[in-house]
Write a protein that holds these residues in place. Structure first.
Motif, PDB file in Angstrom:
ATOM      1  N   PHE A 157     -54.286  15.792 -87.377  1.00 44.78           N
ATOM      2  CA  PHE A 157     -53.447  14.738 -87.908  1.00 44.78           C
ATOM      3  C   PHE A 157     -53.842  13.403 -87.282  1.00 44.78           C
ATOM      4  O   PHE A 157     -54.636  13.351 -86.349  1.00 44.78           O
ATOM      5  N   VAL A 158     -53.296  12.339 -87.835  1.00 44.12           N
ATOM      6  CA  VAL A 158     -53.556  10.995 -87.334  1.00 44.12           C
ATOM      7  C   VAL A 158     -52.250  10.432 -86.804  1.00 44.12           C
ATOM      8  O   VAL A 158     -51.210  10.526 -87.450  1.00 44.12           O
ATOM      9  N   ALA A 159     -52.293   9.869 -85.597  1.00 41.10           N
ATOM     10  CA  ALA A 159     -51.145   9.205 -84.990  1.00 41.10           C
ATOM     11  C   ALA A 159     -51.531   7.748 -84.735  1.00 41.10           C
ATOM     12  O   ALA A 159     -52.696   7.383 -84.822  1.00 41.10           O
ATOM     13  N   ALA A 160     -50.551   6.939 -84.407  1.00 38.72           N
ATOM     14  CA  ALA A 160     -50.805   5.529 -84.124  1.00 38.72           C
ATOM     15  C   ALA A 160     -50.671   5.270 -82.631  1.00 38.72           C
ATOM     16  O   ALA A 160     -49.777   5.787 -81.980  1.00 38.72           O
ATOM     17  N   GLU A 161     -51.603   4.493 -82.120  1.00 39.30           N
ATOM     18  CA  GLU A 161     -51.528   4.021 -80.731  1.00 39.30           C
ATOM     19  C   GLU A 161     -51.682   2.510 -80.812  1.00 39.30           C
ATOM     20  O   GLU A 161     -52.791   1.987 -80.842  1.00 39.30           O
ATOM     21  N   GLY A 162     -50.551   1.843 -80.929  1.00 42.39           N
ATOM     22  CA  GLY A 162     -50.602   0.413 -81.207  1.00 42.39           C
ATOM     23  C   GLY A 162     -51.063   0.219 -82.640  1.00 42.39           C
ATOM     24  O   GLY A 162     -50.533   0.816 -83.565  1.00 42.39           O
ATOM     25  N   SER A 198     -44.675  14.928 -77.571  1.00 42.11           N
ATOM     26  CA  SER A 198     -43.521  14.039 -77.470  1.00 42.11           C
ATOM     27  C   SER A 198     -43.923  12.620 -77.073  1.00 42.11           C
ATOM     28  O   SER A 198     -43.185  11.672 -77.327  1.00 42.11           O
ATOM     29  N   ALA A 199     -45.112  12.442 -76.479  1.00 42.13           N
ATOM     30  CA  ALA A 199     -45.564  11.114 -76.065  1.00 42.13           C
ATOM     31  C   ALA A 199     -46.261  10.360 -77.191  1.00 42.13           C
ATOM     32  O   ALA A 199     -46.499   9.155 -77.073  1.00 42.13           O
ATOM     33  N   LEU A 200     -46.599  11.058 -78.271  1.00 44.51           N
ATOM     34  CA  LEU A 200     -47.252  10.404 -79.404  1.00 44.51           C
ATOM     35  C   LEU A 200     -46.205   9.778 -80.314  1.00 44.51           C
ATOM     36  O   LEU A 200     -45.230  10.425 -80.692  1.00 44.51           O
ATOM     37  N   ALA A 201     -46.429   8.514 -80.656  1.00 43.60           N
ATOM     38  CA  ALA A 201     -45.484   7.813 -81.517  1.00 43.60           C
ATOM     39  C   ALA A 201     -45.757   8.161 -82.974  1.00 43.60           C
ATOM     40  O   ALA A 201     -46.905   8.229 -83.385  1.00 43.60           O
ATOM     41  N   GLY A 202     -44.709   8.403 -83.727  1.00 44.76           N
ATOM     42  CA  GLY A 202     -44.844   8.665 -85.147  1.00 44.76           C
ATOM     43  C   GLY A 202     -44.892   7.354 -85.898  1.00 44.76           C
ATOM     44  O   GLY A 202     -44.823   6.295 -85.296  1.00 44.76           O
TER      45      GLY A 202
END
Length: 174
Positions: A23-28, A66-70
């Protein structure tokens, strides 16, 4: 003018992130490519994250889900891992039995590709299959340097290269 749309990316709920799910998550503002695993750190399931941190450089880490922002998104491209630095020359690495560093690409005994990393809680080295997200028992070959690309149809886009940090330090001493 022709308008075409390939793939059907969609938003995923955190509950849909089972082991083996890319999957792809956002970091900033940048996207991070992730693989959900069956490895847990305390109460949290871990995800392996691959992000382009610099010009053609990939940073690899194990991060609690849990540390990855949706929000999280599906990945519609094929993921291509290649041993070596893909500079056009063949890469021949002698098969040796040795330990691996965190981030090393591994050829598993099952024939799958895997990646090795240090689990945050105990610091133990763990091997995870890149196709299933499950722990693997053993490996046959170690590739410390590798490249990551995304392929859609005939088009392949290089995301970057992974090189262990220690190799950079060794080169500076020479």
């Amino acid at each position: 003018m022709t308008v075409s749309f390939e793939g059907f990316p969609r938003t995923l709920d955190r509950a849909a992130l089972r082991p083996g799910r890319w999957f792809v998550a956002a970091e900033g503002l940048r996207a991070v490519l992730c693989l959900a695993t069956d490895v847990v750190d305390g109460p949290d399931q871990l995800a392996l994250t691959f992000s382009a941190t610099g010009v053609e450089a990939i940073e690899f880490t194990a991060t609690p889900l849990s540390a990855l922002a949706g929000p999280f998104g599906t990945l519609e491209d094929e993921i291509v891992f290649a041993p070596g630095l893909a500079d056009g020359r063949p890469v021949l690495i002698a098969p040796t039995r040795r330990a691996f560093r965190s981030g090393s690409l591994l050829r598993l005994r099952s024939g799958d590709l895997g990646v090795g990393f240090a689990a945050p809680a105990g610091g133990d080295l763990v091997i995870v299959s890149l196709s299933t997200g499950l722990r693997a028992d053993g490996f046959e070959l170690v590739f410390e340097r590798w490249s990551l690309s995304l392929r859609r149809g005939a088009a392949e886009s290089l995301i970057g290269y992974f090189k262990p940090v220690a190799n950079f330090a060794d080169r500076r001493r020479i």
